[in-house]
Design a protein around this motif. Structure first.
Motif, short mmCIF file in Angstrom:
data_model
loop_
_atom_site.label_atom_id
_atom_site.label_comp_id
_atom_site.label_asym_id
_atom_site.label_seq_id
_atom_site.Cartn_x
_atom_site.Cartn_y
_atom_site.Cartn_z
N SER A 128 18.67 25.63 67.62
CA SER A 128 19.78 26.29 68.30
C SER A 128 20.94 25.29 68.44
CB SER A 128 19.37 26.78 69.69
OG SER A 128 19.16 25.66 70.54
N ILE A 129 22.11 25.83 68.73
CA ILE A 129 23.27 24.97 68.94
C ILE A 129 23.07 24.10 70.18
CG2 ILE A 129 25.73 25.00 69.58
CD1 ILE A 129 26.12 27.32 67.65
N ASP A 130 22.53 24.70 71.23
CA ASP A 130 22.26 23.94 72.47
C ASP A 130 21.35 22.75 72.21
OD1 ASP A 130 23.78 25.40 74.13
OD2 ASP A 130 22.11 26.41 75.18
N LYS A 131 20.28 23.02 71.48
CA LYS A 131 19.30 21.96 71.21
C LYS A 131 19.93 20.86 70.36
CE LYS A 131 15.86 22.36 72.62
NZ LYS A 131 15.35 21.91 73.95
N LEU A 132 20.73 21.27 69.41
CA LEU A 132 21.41 20.29 68.56
C LEU A 132 22.30 19.38 69.41
CD1 LEU A 132 21.86 19.43 65.61
CD2 LEU A 132 23.72 21.11 65.50
N ARG A 133 23.00 19.98 70.37
CA ARG A 133 23.86 19.18 71.26
C ARG A 133 23.02 18.21 72.10
NH1 ARG A 133 27.26 24.09 72.99
NH2 ARG A 133 28.88 24.17 71.39
N GLN A 134 21.89 18.70 72.59
CA GLN A 134 21.00 17.82 73.38
C GLN A 134 20.54 16.63 72.55
OE1 GLN A 134 17.68 20.11 74.87
NE2 GLN A 134 18.98 21.41 76.16
N ILE A 135 20.19 16.92 71.30
CA ILE A 135 19.72 15.86 70.41
C ILE A 135 20.85 14.85 70.18
CG2 ILE A 135 18.89 15.34 68.06
CD1 ILE A 135 17.56 18.17 68.08
N ASP A 136 22.03 15.38 69.94
CA ASP A 136 23.18 14.50 69.69
C ASP A 136 23.46 13.62 70.91
OD1 ASP A 136 25.23 13.53 68.02
OD2 ASP A 136 26.71 14.88 68.93
N ASP A 137 23.48 14.24 72.09
CA ASP A 137 23.73 13.48 73.32
C ASP A 137 22.69 12.39 73.52
OD1 ASP A 137 25.90 15.09 73.75
OD2 ASP A 137 24.93 16.35 75.28
N ALA A 138 21.42 12.74 73.30
CA ALA A 138 20.34 11.76 73.49
C ALA A 138 20.48 10.61 72.50
CB ALA A 138 18.98 12.43 73.34
N ALA A 139 20.87 10.92 71.27
CA ALA A 139 21.01 9.88 70.25
C ALA A 139 22.19 8.96 70.59
CB ALA A 139 21.20 10.51 68.88
N VAL A 140 23.29 9.56 71.04
CA VAL A 140 24.44 8.74 71.44
C VAL A 140 24.02 7.82 72.58
CG1 VAL A 140 26.72 8.83 72.53
CG2 VAL A 140 26.19 10.39 70.64
N ALA A 141 23.33 8.38 73.59
CA ALA A 141 22.90 7.59 74.75
C ALA A 141 21.97 6.46 74.33
CB ALA A 141 22.20 8.49 75.76
N ALA A 142 21.13 6.71 73.33
CA ALA A 142 20.18 5.69 72.89
C ALA A 142 20.79 4.74 71.87
CB ALA A 142 18.94 6.36 72.30
N GLY A 143 22.01 5.01 71.47
CA GLY A 143 22.68 4.15 70.50
C GLY A 143 22.01 4.20 69.14
N THR A 144 21.54 5.39 68.78
CA THR A 144 20.85 5.51 67.49
C THR A 144 21.29 6.80 66.80
OG1 THR A 144 18.67 5.51 66.45
CG2 THR A 144 18.85 6.67 68.54
N THR A 145 20.79 7.04 65.60
CA THR A 145 21.08 8.29 64.90
C THR A 145 19.80 9.12 64.82
OG1 THR A 145 22.78 7.21 63.58
CG2 THR A 145 21.90 9.29 62.73
N ALA A 146 19.89 10.36 65.30
CA ALA A 146 18.73 11.25 65.22
C ALA A 146 18.66 11.86 63.84
CB ALA A 146 18.84 12.34 66.28
N ARG A 147 17.44 12.09 63.37
CA ARG A 147 17.22 12.79 62.10
C ARG A 147 16.74 14.19 62.43
NH1 ARG A 147 13.00 9.11 59.05
NH2 ARG A 147 13.68 10.37 57.27
N ALA A 148 17.37 15.21 61.83
CA ALA A 148 17.01 16.58 62.22
C ALA A 148 17.00 17.53 61.03
CB ALA A 148 17.99 17.10 63.27
N HIS A 149 16.16 18.56 61.16
CA HIS A 149 16.20 19.71 60.25
C HIS A 149 16.63 20.92 61.08
CE1 HIS A 149 13.50 18.25 56.71
NE2 HIS A 149 14.11 17.22 57.27
#
Ligand SMILES: *Cc1c(COP(=O)(O)O)cnc(C)c1O
Length: 413
Positions: A128-149
């Protein structure tokens, strides 16, 4: 909120992680043999069948009951570069077992677990768009890049954005700061039915949604949709990757499918006679006295029951429909029926005038001579699907891993 380091301490049950085979002299007299050579051959058969597509085996649910750690390691050794699981805990079990290859978690992550994915380099699903945003926020906070399908729903009505709304999810993914979209996937609802028109329609919806990338002159991420049934019967659905689960373990989702992509059973299930008695005519066996001997007969007891995943309804009882039970077990190459209800820890078998001695091997699933009992037989006898029977074999049953080369002979038995 639970942080990643706390969660890491909560590892899966020790028996699920067992790498050391129990000493044969001490082992419980009910066990499953797991033939790793058969697993290798099945993987090779699927690779041949899908030609150019990448094979990403599904090892969720303790590798369909086969043992997630050992199956994961065997697949890694066979050159698989990615496996998939349902939940993050299963991915962590694989990492603890020593898997360094990619792991795609097919289920949607809950927000508090996203840091776990990032800490262990796991591939997320964004449904979902919401989940994608959560993933993005968490990756930014962790200073990393999330990998997603990204997950597109083309008719399953489970997780995923509807195909007719997929553009929104794709467009949002282009705005993410720290998510790398490596794949887009969907899942069939009816690839195992006689009529494949529904599956073909789902595939069309998926292709239509994916045209977004071409229309915007963007590279299309890795596309995947096919599980066992579609791998076997719908070559146009192979796309870039396939996700075989049950067929990798040598069990067909439906009998018709076995012909399209033959594989061999990896698991067999055995027990031993632990008691022998003569039951007089008129005596009844087990809880509820659901079976009565109509003549004097011999009955043996096996140390296996429904708490091991040998379903209660495999015995005799009023719950059965015409196509169901009782199950047969194999002793000395011959089938014999279960009598009475299967108990939690014990099962009784009528051997008629046959002979059996304590310690004799009894095969619940597998081969003895020319006789065979399959997971599908068990499923039919107890009115369940083969998926339920396989994943229902409990952790109380030790798994013994076999390879012909390790035994120094031609047979794994
Ligand atoms: C379980 C699962 C699979 C594997 O299904 P099989 O029918 O066992 O091959 C593939 N993809 C997804 C999304 C699944 O949930």
């Amino acid at each position: 909120m639970t942080d990643a380091s706390q969660m890491r301490l909560r590892e899966p049950d020790a028996s699920e992680m067992r790498l050391r085979e129990p000493d044969a002299s001490e082992m419980r007299p009910t066990w499953c043999d797991i033939d790793l050579d058969a697993l290798d051959r099945n993987l090779a058969a699927i690779r041949r069948h899908v030609a150019g597509a990448e094979v990403v085996p599904v090892v969720k649910a303790n590798a369909y009951g086969h043992g997630i750690a050992r199956i994961g390691l065997a697949l890694q050794a066979a050159g698989v570069s990615c496996v998939s699981v349902a939940y993050v805990e299963e991915a962590l079990a694989l990492r603890s077992a020593g898997l360094t290859i990619d792991i795609h978690v097919l289920g949607g992550a809950v927000e508090r677990q996203i840091p776990l994915f990032l800490a262990h380099d796991l591939i997320l699903t964004a449904p979902s768009i919401d989940k994608l945003r959560q993933i993005d926020d968490a990756a930014v906070a962790a200073g990393t890049t999330a990998r997603a399908h990204l997950k597109i729903d083309t008719g399953m009505e489970r997780i995923g954005v509807h195909h007719y709304n997929a553009e929104g999810l794709f467009a949002e993914s282009l705005r993410c700061r720290s998510v790398r979209v490596e794949g887009v996937f969907s899942h069939f609802a009816n690839a195992d039915s006689g009529d494949l028109s529904d599956a073909r329609r789902q595939l069309d919806y998926f292709s239509e949604a994916l045209s977004f990338y071409e229309r915007h002159s963007l590279p299309t991420p890795v596309r995947h949709m096919a599980a066992s049934a579609a791998i076997a019967r719908l070559p146009e659905a192979h796309l870039d990757r396939v996700r075989p689960g049950i067929v990798l373990y040598g069990v067909a989702p439906k009998p018709e499918i076995a012909a399209a992509l033959p594989t061999e059973p990896v698991l067999s299930w055995h027990s031993e006679v632990v008691y022998f008695k003569v039951v007089p005519r008129g005596a009844s066996v087990g809880y509820g006295s659901t079976w009565t001997a109509d003549r004097q007969t011999r009955v043996i007891t096996l140390p296996v029951g429904y708490a091991d995943g040998y379903a209660r309804s495999l015995g005799t009882g009023p719950q059965q429909g015409p196509a169901q039970g009782p199950a047969n077990v194999l002793i000395d190459g011959a089938p014999h029926p279960v009598v009475g209800h299967v108990c939690m820890d014990q099962t009784m078998v009528n051997i008629g005038d046959g002979s059996a001695y304590n310690g004799d091997r009894v095969t619940l699933v597998g081969r003895q001579g020319d006789e065979r009992v399959t997971i599908t037989d068990l499923a039919d006898w107890c009115g369940r699907s083969p998926y339920e029977v396989l994943t229902g074999i409990s952790l109380r049953v030790p798994r013994v891993y076999r390879r012909a080369e390790a035994l120094g002979c031609g047979s794994a038995r």
